[in-house]
Each structure stands twice: as C-alpha cells, then as structure tokens.
Design a protein around this motif. Structure first.
Motif, mmCIF file in Angstrom:
data_model
loop_
_atom_site.group_PDB
_atom_site.id
_atom_site.type_symbol
_atom_site.label_atom_id
_atom_site.label_comp_id
_atom_site.label_asym_id
_atom_site.label_seq_id
_atom_site.Cartn_x
_atom_site.Cartn_y
_atom_site.Cartn_z
ATOM 1 N N ARG A 109 0.761 -1.084 -0.134
ATOM 2 C CA ARG A 109 0.037 0.165 0.003
ATOM 3 C C ARG A 109 1.078 1.250 -0.005
ATOM 4 N NH1 ARG A 109 -5.233 0.019 1.712
ATOM 5 N NH2 ARG A 109 -5.391 -2.015 2.897
ATOM 6 N N PRO A 110 0.768 2.254 -1.003
ATOM 7 C CA PRO A 110 1.568 3.250 -0.683
ATOM 8 C C PRO A 110 1.253 3.978 0.526
ATOM 9 C CG PRO A 110 0.280 3.268 -2.957
ATOM 10 C CD PRO A 110 -0.146 1.995 -2.104
ATOM 11 N N ARG A 111 2.577 4.606 1.036
ATOM 12 C CA ARG A 111 2.841 5.425 2.080
ATOM 13 C C ARG A 111 2.900 7.050 1.646
ATOM 14 N NH1 ARG A 111 3.638 3.704 7.104
ATOM 15 N NH2 ARG A 111 5.293 5.531 7.514
ATOM 16 N N VAL A 112 1.960 7.791 2.237
ATOM 17 C CA VAL A 112 1.966 9.234 1.576
ATOM 18 C C VAL A 112 2.022 10.054 2.823
ATOM 19 C CG1 VAL A 112 0.659 10.879 0.058
ATOM 20 C CG2 VAL A 112 0.500 8.247 -0.264
ATOM 21 N N ALA A 113 2.957 11.015 2.662
ATOM 22 C CA ALA A 113 3.190 12.188 3.482
ATOM 23 C C ALA A 113 2.445 13.574 3.190
ATOM 24 C CB ALA A 113 4.609 12.406 4.244
ATOM 25 N N ILE A 114 1.759 14.088 3.827
ATOM 26 C CA ILE A 114 1.090 15.093 3.311
ATOM 27 C C ILE A 114 1.614 16.854 3.900
ATOM 28 C CG2 ILE A 114 -1.254 16.188 3.257
ATOM 29 C CD1 ILE A 114 -2.370 13.293 3.085
ATOM 30 N N VAL B 287 8.384 6.916 3.273
ATOM 31 C CA VAL B 287 7.017 7.032 2.699
ATOM 32 C C VAL B 287 7.400 6.922 0.966
ATOM 33 C CG1 VAL B 287 6.110 8.680 4.116
ATOM 34 C CG2 VAL B 287 7.536 9.618 2.353
ATOM 35 N N ASP B 288 6.446 6.764 0.241
ATOM 36 C CA ASP B 288 6.660 6.439 -1.054
ATOM 37 C C ASP B 288 6.033 7.694 -1.996
ATOM 38 O OD1 ASP B 288 6.884 3.547 -0.954
ATOM 39 O OD2 ASP B 288 5.078 3.370 -0.280
ATOM 40 N N LEU B 289 5.703 8.535 -1.410
ATOM 41 C CA LEU B 289 5.144 9.829 -2.107
ATOM 42 C C LEU B 289 5.030 11.025 -1.014
ATOM 43 C CD1 LEU B 289 4.201 11.185 -4.588
ATOM 44 C CD2 LEU B 289 1.955 10.539 -4.062
ATOM 45 N N ILE B 290 5.504 12.227 -1.160
ATOM 46 C CA ILE B 290 5.185 13.450 -0.453
ATOM 47 C C ILE B 290 4.114 14.144 -1.305
ATOM 48 C CG2 ILE B 290 6.443 15.374 0.593
ATOM 49 C CD1 ILE B 290 8.876 13.834 1.011
ATOM 50 N N LEU B 291 3.228 14.826 -0.703
ATOM 51 C CA LEU B 291 2.257 15.795 -1.399
ATOM 52 C C LEU B 291 2.565 17.173 -0.438
ATOM 53 C CD1 LEU B 291 -0.989 13.808 -1.726
ATOM 54 C CD2 LEU B 291 0.763 14.004 -3.255
ATOM 55 N N VAL C 133 12.945 14.441 -3.889
ATOM 56 C CA VAL C 133 13.661 15.258 -2.885
ATOM 57 C C VAL C 133 14.274 14.113 -1.977
ATOM 58 C CG1 VAL C 133 12.174 17.140 -2.707
ATOM 59 C CG2 VAL C 133 11.560 15.290 -1.361
ATOM 60 N N GLY C 134 15.221 14.712 -1.302
ATOM 61 C CA GLY C 134 16.016 13.481 -0.258
ATOM 62 C C GLY C 134 16.740 12.765 -0.687
ATOM 63 N N GLU C 135 17.755 12.105 0.259
ATOM 64 C CA GLU C 135 18.648 11.025 -0.054
ATOM 65 C C GLU C 135 17.991 9.921 -0.907
ATOM 66 O OE1 GLU C 135 21.167 9.972 3.091
ATOM 67 O OE2 GLU C 135 22.297 11.817 3.190
ATOM 68 N N ARG C 136 16.805 9.616 -0.465
ATOM 69 C CA ARG C 136 16.091 8.514 -1.002
ATOM 70 C C ARG C 136 15.415 8.915 -2.077
ATOM 71 N NH1 ARG C 136 12.030 7.024 1.601
ATOM 72 N NH2 ARG C 136 12.047 4.679 0.995
ATOM 73 N N GLN C 137 15.395 10.039 -2.672
ATOM 74 C CA GLN C 137 14.988 10.454 -4.042
ATOM 75 C C GLN C 137 13.456 10.200 -3.948
ATOM 76 O OE1 GLN C 137 17.228 11.408 -7.138
ATOM 77 N NE2 GLN C 137 17.706 12.366 -5.183
ATOM 78 N N THR C 138 12.932 10.573 -2.855
ATOM 79 C CA THR C 138 11.523 10.282 -2.718
ATOM 80 C C THR C 138 10.509 11.323 -3.574
ATOM 81 O OG1 THR C 138 11.842 9.844 -0.281
ATOM 82 C CG2 THR C 138 9.587 10.409 -0.735
ATOM 83 N N PRO C 139 9.618 10.545 -4.313
ATOM 84 C CA PRO C 139 8.748 11.570 -5.286
ATOM 85 C C PRO C 139 8.020 12.357 -4.530
ATOM 86 C CG PRO C 139 8.702 9.131 -5.835
ATOM 87 C CD PRO C 139 9.317 9.281 -4.441
ATOM 88 N N ILE C 140 8.069 13.514 -5.098
ATOM 89 C CA ILE C 140 7.235 14.596 -4.614
ATOM 90 C C ILE C 140 6.270 15.176 -5.679
ATOM 91 C CG2 ILE C 140 8.905 16.322 -4.957
ATOM 92 C CD1 ILE C 140 8.075 17.806 -2.241
ATOM 93 N N LEU D 207 -0.924 6.885 -7.553
ATOM 94 C CA LEU D 207 -1.167 6.006 -6.404
ATOM 95 C C LEU D 207 -1.552 4.693 -6.952
ATOM 96 C CD1 LEU D 207 -3.152 8.117 -3.728
ATOM 97 C CD2 LEU D 207 -0.955 7.486 -3.594
ATOM 98 N N ARG D 208 -2.194 4.705 -8.242
ATOM 99 C CA ARG D 208 -2.604 3.411 -8.860
ATOM 100 C C ARG D 208 -1.413 2.866 -9.377
ATOM 101 N NH1 ARG D 208 -8.101 2.767 -10.304
ATOM 102 N NH2 ARG D 208 -7.287 1.958 -12.168
ATOM 103 N N ALA D 209 -0.453 3.507 -10.034
ATOM 104 C CA ALA D 209 0.772 2.908 -10.551
ATOM 105 C C ALA D 209 1.491 2.513 -9.304
ATOM 106 C CB ALA D 209 1.441 4.203 -11.346
ATOM 107 N N LEU D 210 1.675 3.165 -8.152
ATOM 108 C CA LEU D 210 2.582 2.574 -7.137
ATOM 109 C C LEU D 210 1.798 1.038 -6.644
ATOM 110 C CD1 LEU D 210 3.251 5.818 -4.909
ATOM 111 C CD2 LEU D 210 4.829 4.294 -5.907
ATOM 112 N N ALA D 211 0.501 1.094 -6.761
ATOM 113 C CA ALA D 211 -0.118 0.116 -6.089
ATOM 114 C C ALA D 211 -0.317 -1.146 -7.404
ATOM 115 C CB ALA D 211 -1.494 0.170 -5.618
#
Lengths: 400, 400
Positions: A175-180, A241-245, A286-293, A315-319
């Motif tokens: 399940r994609p984990r998302v920070a907002i 996290v897998d995505l930052i919004l 962004v960040g060292e882990r190159q997290t998508p934003i 989110l659909r592509a991540l899933a």
C-alpha cells in the motif's frame, strides 16, 4: 504551458509499482493482487446434490410422474458434511441434502418437492435423467486453474473465490505510504480561531481523506511555514514514505517558498499546466532516498482537482494498477461554459438525468465541491457544453 | 411464498437507526452525519485576492490598456497569511498574493500578468472595474449556514467543507457491529485440507468482506456445528453487536439445525422468498437483548446475493441512511433467460456496451461471482432479457 497529458506522464515517470507483500486473505480486501491466484482444490470438490431430495439411479425412476410415482425403499440419509463413503444399491434411494456428496452408483437427484417426503419408503414423481440436480466435481474450477490474475483488485466476491479455492494468503502490491504537508503562514488548524487574514487549513484533512479513499496509507499530515528552513526540512525528509504531497506555495506569488526552495534543488520542476482549476503544478524527487514529491496548488478546489488528475494515477501506478481510472460516459443535463485553451474539470453531480455543474465553480468554492460526484473533463478545444452533449466524467475518490 | 419486498420490509422492521456518536473530523470519512453541520466562519473569511497582482482603487486604473498603461507607486506587499491591517492610499497600488486580504480602500486587483511586475512602481495595463479578481467575504458560505444535512455521507469533498467551516468534530451514526456465523459440519477453514464431503468455508470470509465493504464493523467471525447446542449458544449470544448473520442450515434438509432450533424460539421466522438465488431466508431476534438476526442460505452465491438484497438495507438503516441503495439504469448487452415467478438476481458485468451475465449462474458458481460488478434485478414477471432491454442494476458492495 504543459498539457494535462504531458504533466501526468511526468509525474508517472517518477514512480513504479511497489514490491509485493504477502497478506492473510482476511487482510486482502481492496488490495491489488501481485501474482496470479491458483486454485488448490476443485470447485465443487466432489459430485454433490444441488437440491434436498433423494439420490437415485436414473434407471430406477424412468417413467415416474405425479400421477404414477415410483416407490423406492430409502436406505438412510446423507447430510452435507457427511464424510463417509456411501454406496447406493440398485433399486433403492437415499435421502440427500443440498451440498451433500453423491453416493457411489447414484447419477441423479429427485427433489423432495417431487416426492411424498418418505423416510423409509418414498414415492418419487420425477423421472430424473442422468445428471439431473447434480453439481459435478470441478465444474466451476479445477485445482491448478488460475482463478484470478495479477492486477485484479480483491473485492468481496473475489475474496470468496480465493477462500473457496483454499488459498489462505495472497501476494498483493504494498500500500503506498503518503506524507502530506500544507504550506502557508495563513493556515490555522481546524477548530482554532482564525485572525484577520488567516484561514482554516482544509487541505491537510481533505488530502488525508483522499489518500485513504484511494486505498493508500497516510503516513503523516503536517504543516510547512513559509520559511526557507521549513521547506529545506522537507528536502531532508527521510521517513519511509513512497510519495510526498504539498499544497500551496507554488504559484507566482512573491512568498511562494515551496517553489523557491525546491526549484533550487534541481530535482523538482515547477510548471504551468493548461487546466482549470490547478494551473500551477510541480513534481520531482527530494531527499537522499529520492522520494517522489508532487506539489499541489493551495486553493482547496485546485488541490482537490489536481489530486484526482495527477496524484490518483500515481497512487494507482504504485499499487500496480493501470494508472488511468475508468471514465464514465454521460450526457450533460444542462449546458455550461468553460475556458477555451485549457482542459476544464467541472465539478458536477451525476443523476438519472445526466451531469450538471454542482454550483459555483470558483476555485475557492467548497460548497459546490461538497455536492459533486464527478469531475467532467472538458477538452481544451471546447468552450461550451450544451444540454445533451456527451461528457466524460472522472468519478471522485471516496464518493461511493 | 413471500415477495422480496415483503421480506425486506420484515428485516427492516427489526432495526432502527443507531444512536449518534461524536468523532473527530479526521475519523469521519465514510460515516453518516447524524446532525446538520453549521459553519462557524464565513467562507471566504475576508475579502481577498483571487490572483497574484496589485490591489488598486478601480478609479485609479480607469482607461489602462497594454498600449497605454497606468503607472502607480507600489506601497508594499501583502502576502497570504498577512494578519496586519493595511490601508491602500489613493493613487497607489499594493502588491498582493492569491488569497491575501484586500487592504482597506482597495476594490479591485490587477493580475501580475497585466503588469510589468514592478516592485516600487508598476505599469498596470488592465482597467479593473470594482470587484474584479476579488473573492468577497462569505460569498461561498456564511457563518451559521447549514453546510451539510444530517444523513449525508462524509466524502473527501464534504470533509474539506467541514474543515474549512472550522468544525473539528461531527456527530455521526454509530457504525453497526456485526457478528458472523457459518453453520455446517462440512465446513473447514481456508487452508485446511478438506476430506471427502467437506468444503472450505468461504462464506465467513466473504461476509466479513461485505460487512467491511458496507462501512460496518465485523465484531467476530465464527462457526456453528450442526448441533442443537451450538445453535442454542447463538440464542444466548449476548455480546454487544447490532446484528447477527448466519449462513446455512435454513433450507428443507433434515439436518438444518439453525432453522430447527431458532424456529423453536418463536422469535425467528423462516420463510421462502420468491427470488433466485436465495429462496430460503430467516429473520428475527435472539437473546436477552433481542439482537436482530438474519439467517442466510449456505450456498455462497445465495448468501452473497441475500446480503445485497436484505443485509445491506439493514446496515444502511442502522447507519441512518435510506435503506434502499441506488439502482443503476443500464441496457442488456446480450440476452439471457431467467425463471418466471421469482425475482432473479443475475450476476452481471457492466461495461461501456451494457450489462451481460458474468458466467455460469449456478448458486455454487463462484468463478462468475468473482467477475461480476452488479446484480441485475429481473422482475418476477419476466423470463427473458433481450439485447438492448433496459435493466436495473444493484452495484456490488466493495466493487469500486
């Protein structure tokens, strides 16, 4: 100015399907299968009765009618769940329940409704031909059959099939984990009293609801002050996290710190997209882990629309799903005007008569947003929708 | 034999809306509002700019065009989130950002796109009339307005409106708590090896998924042996649940213990309903707390259909919703035959071409159930659906 399709391709290029994980069947509802599901048993697992009645040899009931029933001795009962091996002797019947295993030698069932219901002897009034009222072993599914393909979403009906196929665990996309993060010095949390010039932060709670409604996981909801240091903190953000919004701080204002600071990283691009609402967009890593934003505009309605147009496909592509959600074809129940040269996402209500705008379409108009069921996707070369025109609708997340 | 409507009325007579509870806004997604939501603030909360640009007195930019701009001194900036009280002097402009409060004296905004972007002096090329590019305080919502009515489901868009209206908690209907029991000695849990005559219990996991998919809470999933004592235990069942569901043991078989034992209580009625699949049904109350119980047939497909036809309306009524889910109007993409004299719930797939049966319609056929998106409701007086016929579809729970 980018087209919607170009920016969607750009955000989708940031992600790929997450690795699979194995979960118990009872935890799989709504998840996306990462591997085919293979049946471990035949369905049905044995020849069984489709009715409550009498197991017979069809040859023994030839010619039976209600006027001229065939009377047979009854040699005991077979209940559903009976695991003994029964043999039906010629010239007799056995009482049998729905789902109970057919005794060896029987080839048909006479329903109890076509009998006198006798327990020791029964008058049978149906000339059941071979195979009548039987369910044959494996007629639905054979052990080894692929019963569901990778990429399928686990619905209750599919979960029933997986259970019946005797598969206790399934491989599903994580399940994609998302920070907002909501940016803006003017924001106060819900329930606090806004002073002059301040507004209540609705974007954070709204995006959390949208992420949850899209079957992803909200890893955190926070705020970003309009200061370079706050946004730099985001760049250093290194949680799992897998995505930052983010929302806000991306348009042409002098204080749009999100845009200023993230532009400087060289890994986040800020663009104008030919759409309304939602023109100012940004995306990158962004960040060292190159997290998508993905940086969304701060207007609540713009942010809501941008979520559906860009974040939902990600989110659909991540899933592991096809990124494009299915559009609904409908007709316009009334006409409305749109801006030419941009794709317009009109908030509409769809009912039996068709789609109509749900109210004021200003990008700050939350009242109309609350009533909407879909976004009508009006192409850039259209400036007018007439009553009866076909329209394509994007269903809103969490509106079912 | 009862009609579907009669039995649905009988099960609905067992329940009424649960008492309300107050939850944090962030926990309200998918819940049903038990009280109207009243805005605590105006939306927008203050006159503000709809664009990044320059706040002006419209009288000062009369006649401005791109060929003949009006040049004004710029008296500072107003950012979104600026809580100071600014006053715009006649004959000057102030830079203003989207969402920033309008200074006293200003009555219009010239967008930055219609200027030279000047910081100390700006050449403005739009003769903005009074009110241009402004959002007026309260033009969307006024404090004291009812923004959502009791009975509304909280969607992400509505949650955004509640947040913006500065309401941190809402009153929602309690979530129905449901206990699920599968009866039948022939049942083994998923992942165990069925012996001859045994089958894997798919009804328990399936009903748990359906209950969760219908936004209710699964209080427990268990089994009932086909013994009177087990079923009597159910009667004494006194946990804090709002509804008990059982599967199996309700048809005409000699070993249908659920029916035998619960009939004897005098508070549960067993009937035949004119529908296919799902004819044998039961409903009533059990235990000291008179807990509502619905006994579903044991065939997985019958159980699945019965859930949608009888249990879903009950869960909706418990949650304070209109019991009847909305049917979808569609056309048949192909023809099929149904039994006359009973309402037939055909498992169908709906796509752009219309609705078509999803495969084998036997009540033990789980393969076809897994593919279905809707149940087509074919009235008792129809025995044939022809291609192009209008059909009414009940959307499947959890299939979105």
């Amino acid at each position: 100015m980018r087209t919607v399709e170009e920016h969607r391709a750009a955000v989708l290029a940031l992600v790929s399907a997450l690795p699979a994980e194995t979960v118990e069947l009872s935890d799989s509802l709504g998840r996306v299968l990462a591997a085919d599901v293979v049946a471990r048993v035949d369905l049905p697992g044995f020849d069984n009765s489709a009715m409550d009645g009498y197991a017979v040899r069809s040859a023994d009931v030839v010619g039976a009618t209600s006027g001229s029933p065939v009377v047979l001795d009854v040699d005991g009962d077979i209940a559903a769940g009976d695991t003994r091996s029964h043999v039906l002797r010629p010239g007799v019947a056995m009482r049998i329940m729905t789902g109970a295993p057919l005794p060896e030698g029987a080839d048909a069932v006479v329903p109890v409704e076509d009998s006198d219901g006798g327990v020791e002897r029964a008058a049978l009034s149906l000339a059941a031909e071979p195979g009548r009222h039987l369910r044959r072993r494996g007629e639905d599914v054979l052990a080894g059959d692929v019963v569901l393909r990778a990429g399928s979403v686990v619905t209750p009906g599919r979960l029933a099939l997986i259970a019946a196929a005797n598969v206790p665990e399934v491989s599903v996309a994580a399940r994609p984990r998302v920070a907002i993060f909501s940016s803006g010095d003017e924001l106060v949390p819900v329930g606090h009293s806004p002073r002059h010039g301040e507004i209540v932060n609705s974007n954070g709670p709204m995006l959390a609801a949208l992420v949850a409604g899209a079957d992803a996981e909200v890893a955190g909801v926070g705020g970003l002050r309009d200061e370079a240091r706050a946004v730099e903190g985001l760049v250093a953000f290194d949680r799992d996290v897998d995505l930052i919004l983010t929302t806000g701080g991306v348009s042409m204002g002098a204080y749009d710190t999100v845009k200023e600071v993230l532009s400087a990283t060289g890994t986040v691009e800020f663009v104008k997209v030919a759409m309304r609402p939602g023109m100012p967009q940004g995306a990158g890593v962004v960040g060292e882990r190159q997290t998508p934003i993905i940086t969304l505009p701060g207007n609540p309605v713009s942010s809501f629309v941008s979520f559906h147009v860009f974040v939902l496909p990600v989110l659909r592509a991540l899933a592991g799903l096809d990124p494009e959600p299915t559009l609904v074809e409908a007709v316009a129940a009334q006409g409305w005007s749109t801006v030419e040269g941009k794709v317009e996402f009109t908030r509409v209500v769809l009912d039996a008569e068709g789609a109509r705008p749900s109210g004021g379409q200003g990008s700050h108009m939350l009242g109309a947003l609350a009533d909407a069921t879909h976004l009508a996707v009006v192409p850039a070369d259209r400036s007018k929708i007439r009553p009866g025109d076909p329209v394509q609708l994007l269903p809103l997340v969490g509106n079912n």
